[in-house]
Design a protein around this motif. Sequence first.
Motif, short mmCIF file in Angstrom:
data_model
loop_
_atom_site.label_atom_id
_atom_site.label_comp_id
_atom_site.label_asym_id
_atom_site.label_seq_id
_atom_site.Cartn_x
_atom_site.Cartn_y
_atom_site.Cartn_z
N PRO A 123 -7.57 -0.50 4.24
CA PRO A 123 -7.95 -0.95 2.89
C PRO A 123 -7.61 -2.43 2.72
O PRO A 123 -6.59 -2.91 3.21
CB PRO A 123 -7.11 -0.08 1.96
CG PRO A 123 -5.98 0.41 2.78
CD PRO A 123 -6.46 0.44 4.21
N HIS A 163 0.06 7.12 5.57
CA HIS A 163 0.83 6.43 6.61
C HIS A 163 1.82 7.37 7.28
O HIS A 163 2.15 7.20 8.44
CB HIS A 163 1.64 5.27 6.03
CG HIS A 163 0.85 4.33 5.19
ND1 HIS A 163 1.29 3.89 3.97
CD2 HIS A 163 -0.34 3.75 5.41
CE1 HIS A 163 0.39 3.07 3.46
NE2 HIS A 163 -0.60 2.97 4.30
N ASP A 177 -0.31 4.44 -0.03
CA ASP A 177 -1.09 5.62 0.32
C ASP A 177 -0.22 6.59 1.14
O ASP A 177 0.56 6.17 1.98
CB ASP A 177 -2.32 5.19 1.13
CG ASP A 177 -3.29 6.33 1.33
OD1 ASP A 177 -4.23 6.44 0.53
OD2 ASP A 177 -3.11 7.11 2.29
N CYS A 214 0.86 -1.18 0.00
CA CYS A 214 0.00 0.00 0.00
C CYS A 214 0.90 1.23 0.00
O CYS A 214 1.77 1.36 0.87
CB CYS A 214 -0.90 0.00 1.23
SG CYS A 214 -1.97 1.45 1.33
N CYS A 273 -3.92 -3.35 4.53
CA CYS A 273 -2.87 -2.44 4.98
C CYS A 273 -3.12 -2.19 6.46
O CYS A 273 -4.25 -1.86 6.85
CB CYS A 273 -2.93 -1.13 4.21
SG CYS A 273 -1.85 0.14 4.91
N HIS A 300 -7.22 4.29 7.00
CA HIS A 300 -7.10 5.34 5.99
C HIS A 300 -8.27 6.30 6.05
O HIS A 300 -9.40 5.89 6.29
CB HIS A 300 -7.08 4.72 4.59
CG HIS A 300 -5.79 4.04 4.24
ND1 HIS A 300 -5.29 4.04 2.98
CD2 HIS A 300 -4.91 3.34 4.99
CE1 HIS A 300 -4.14 3.38 2.96
NE2 HIS A 300 -3.89 2.94 4.17
N PHE A 326 -3.06 0.06 8.43
CA PHE A 326 -3.30 1.46 8.81
C PHE A 326 -4.73 1.83 8.48
O PHE A 326 -5.29 1.39 7.47
CB PHE A 326 -2.37 2.40 8.04
CG PHE A 326 -0.98 2.46 8.61
CD1 PHE A 326 -0.65 3.37 9.59
CD2 PHE A 326 -0.02 1.57 8.16
CE1 PHE A 326 0.63 3.40 10.13
CE2 PHE A 326 1.26 1.60 8.69
CZ PHE A 326 1.59 2.51 9.68
ZN LIG Z 1 -2.14 1.88 3.61
#
Ligand SMILES: [Zn+2]
Length: 302
Positions: free
Chosen positions: A118, A65, A62, A60, A107, A111, A109
Amino acid sequence: MNVTRTTPPRPLDVTALFPQLAPLARPAIRLHPRPGSPSPHDSSVGGPLLWPADEPWPHCDDESHGAVADEWNEGPIAMVPVAQLYVRDVPLLRPPGQADLLQVLWCPFEHEPDYKPPTVMFWRSATEVTDILAAPPEPSAVEYDGYIPRPCVLAPEQITEYPNPMDLSKELQQQLRDWSNWQAAGSVVDSSWAPYPDSFYDSHLSVAPGWKVGGWPPWGLTDPIARFCAACGAGMVPLLTIASNEWDSSNGGWAPHEDQHLAALPRADVANPPEVQVSKGNHLQLYVCPESPDHPHTSLIQ
Ligand SMILES: [Zn+2]
Ligand SMILES: [Zn+2]
């Protein structure tokens, strides 16, 4: 499979009291994850995946993070195995083509904008994976430990569910709230439920808690939210519920026979063998399109 878990019979046949519920019965498969040492050839939660050595591991990238893990996170985060389900163990799954294995990763984390991890889903044919990736990458950082499932073997068990009260018609909701409709059950339903018998239905007769495939959604955080396929507009159906516990003080009757001694303990930790905490104690529901397994899945925190 080296464990068995058996849901106790429901206290009564709810369709005998409310025949309108009968056509709403849905099968679900409770997964009953329990600590163990699953292999890539086993269905598991948090276990090793049957992942082809020559296929890139999902990451991931994104940007969100960074704010949480700025010290360590210099790049994409390796995604984490959440569940691996063989169709032979979970026959409710509807794989595309010759596939017989579902893999779900996330992932670790939450989001923005809805603060959920996700997820990615992969369908495979197990026989096509001859060279298994031996050492998958691990995430360089996580939001918190509840996003790293403890490796668990599964004890899949098919049960029957009925909708959460909020998924029922107003008329049926009203009937469930009318104590006189419950009198035919005699002493099975204690009269302490008389002011709110629909709560008895909710806790003991409708939706099973814990990790499961199929069935009805476990609403509670919000009112029901219909999900529609982004590709074709069809109403989506529940695939997998990722849970932060398998029972609590309100629904201990769903604890398997084999775990009743644990359910009697005043400890919350025994009710959550994978030690997963989604959004600090909620559930993550994954939905799929009933028209095509190739259409994108979606997810929802509850
Ligand atoms: Zn992520
Ligand atoms: Zn679709």
